[in-house]
Design a protein around this motif. Sequence first.
Motif, mmCIF file in Angstrom:
data_model
loop_
_atom_site.group_PDB
_atom_site.id
_atom_site.type_symbol
_atom_site.label_atom_id
_atom_site.label_comp_id
_atom_site.label_asym_id
_atom_site.label_seq_id
_atom_site.Cartn_x
_atom_site.Cartn_y
_atom_site.Cartn_z
ATOM 1 N N UNK A 167 0.836 -1.190 0.000
ATOM 2 C CA UNK A 167 0.000 0.000 0.000
ATOM 3 C C UNK A 167 0.877 1.249 0.000
ATOM 4 N N UNK A 168 0.374 2.282 -0.656
ATOM 5 C CA UNK A 168 1.020 3.595 -0.637
ATOM 6 C C UNK A 168 0.526 4.341 0.594
ATOM 7 N N UNK A 169 1.450 4.830 1.403
ATOM 8 C CA UNK A 169 1.082 5.486 2.654
ATOM 9 C C UNK A 169 1.865 6.787 2.815
ATOM 10 N N UNK A 170 1.164 7.912 2.652
ATOM 11 C CA UNK A 170 1.779 9.224 2.849
ATOM 12 C C UNK A 170 1.562 9.750 4.274
ATOM 13 N N UNK A 171 1.277 8.840 5.181
ATOM 14 C CA UNK A 171 1.219 9.154 6.613
ATOM 15 C C UNK A 171 0.273 10.341 6.860
#
Length: 343
Positions: free
Chosen positions: A65-69
Motif C-alpha cells: 500500500x502507498x502510505x503518505x502518513x
Amino acid sequence: MPDDKAAARPAAFIGSYVLGKGFILAPEQANDLIQRDPRNKDVLFPYLNGEDLNSRPDCSASRWVINFHDWSEERARGYPEVFAIIERDVKPERLKNANRQRREIWWRFTRPTMDLYRAISNLDRVLVVALVSRTVMPARVPSRQVLSHKLGVFATAEDNDLALLSSSFHSIWAWRNSSTMKADLNYSPSDVYETFPQPVTTAEVRRNGETLDRLRFDVMIDRSVGLTKLYSMVHDSAVKDSDIESLRENHRKIDQSVLESYNWQDVDLAHDFYPNRQGVRFTVTPSAQIEILDRLLELNHAQHGNNSPKNSPQLMDRHAIAAGSAVHDQENLTPVRDGGTLF
C-alpha cells in the motif's frame, strides 16, 4: 510464581482505514518502484488485513500500500512516481466524496491512525487479531507495515500477552462482550480488551506463550495452512496427528497457567470436545466457562470502582451477576455456555 511487578496494560487500536483501491499495489509494483528509487521505501509498505492474517501460513500481507502518513501534499509530491499513482487512481474518486476532509486530503488515508503507529514505533513486532472471525486468535507480526482497519492491534509482542489473548479466559470475555456477524465474532478492542480484567502475569504464562508462537508457526509452515484451517483441525476430534495434539496440549497449559495467575485453582477446566451451534469445539467444559465469566464479571465490577457495600463483589452472588449478562441471553447463549470456542 507471579512476576514481582505487573506491567501496564498495552494499548489497543483498530488499524488504518485506507479508503481507495488506488492506494493498493501488487508486491511486484511496489518492488519495482523501490528498485527505481530506494527513497520510495518511505511510503510503500506491506498491507496486512484480516483475511491474510487468518489464511496465509506466515500471516503475511499479500499486497502493498502507498502510505503518505499525515504528510502535507507538498511533502508527498516529493515522491513523484508514487504520488502520480494516487493522483491518477485515488483523487478522481475522492473528489466525489461527500465528506469534505476526504475530498481535501485525498492523498492520505481516511483514518491513518497515527496514534497507533506512534505507539508501536519502538516495537519490531506486535500482536494482532482479525476483528471479524470465528477463529479469534492473535498472532505476532512485523510492525513495519500498514495494518488494516479489519485488524485489532495490541502495542505489545510479549509472550505473556500472546498467551493471555490466546486463552479461553479472553475468548469467553470476547464472546460475552461482542456482537456477532452470522457465526463470526465481531471483536471490539474497546468493549473486549479494555474491559478484560487481567491478572498479574507469571513466568509459566510467558513460557507457554513462547511455546505457542514457535509451535504454531512451525505447524502452519509445515502444513501450508493459515490460522483458520489450523484451528479447524484443532477442533476436529478425528484429527489426532502429533503436531495438532501438541498444539492442543499447549492450549491446555496456557489455560491452566492463566487460571493459576488468577488464583482460581478450584475451577476444573476439563478440556475436551464440546458442541455448540458452530459444531464441536475443543475448549473448557461449559460449567467452567460460566464460572470463569462470573468471576471475570466480578473483577471487572471491582476494577471499575463499584465497591460500595451494596455492590461489593464479595457480597454478590456470581450467578445473579451472570443472570443479567449475555451468557444467559438466548441470542448469545451458545458461544459461551454451550461450548463457546476457545479459539
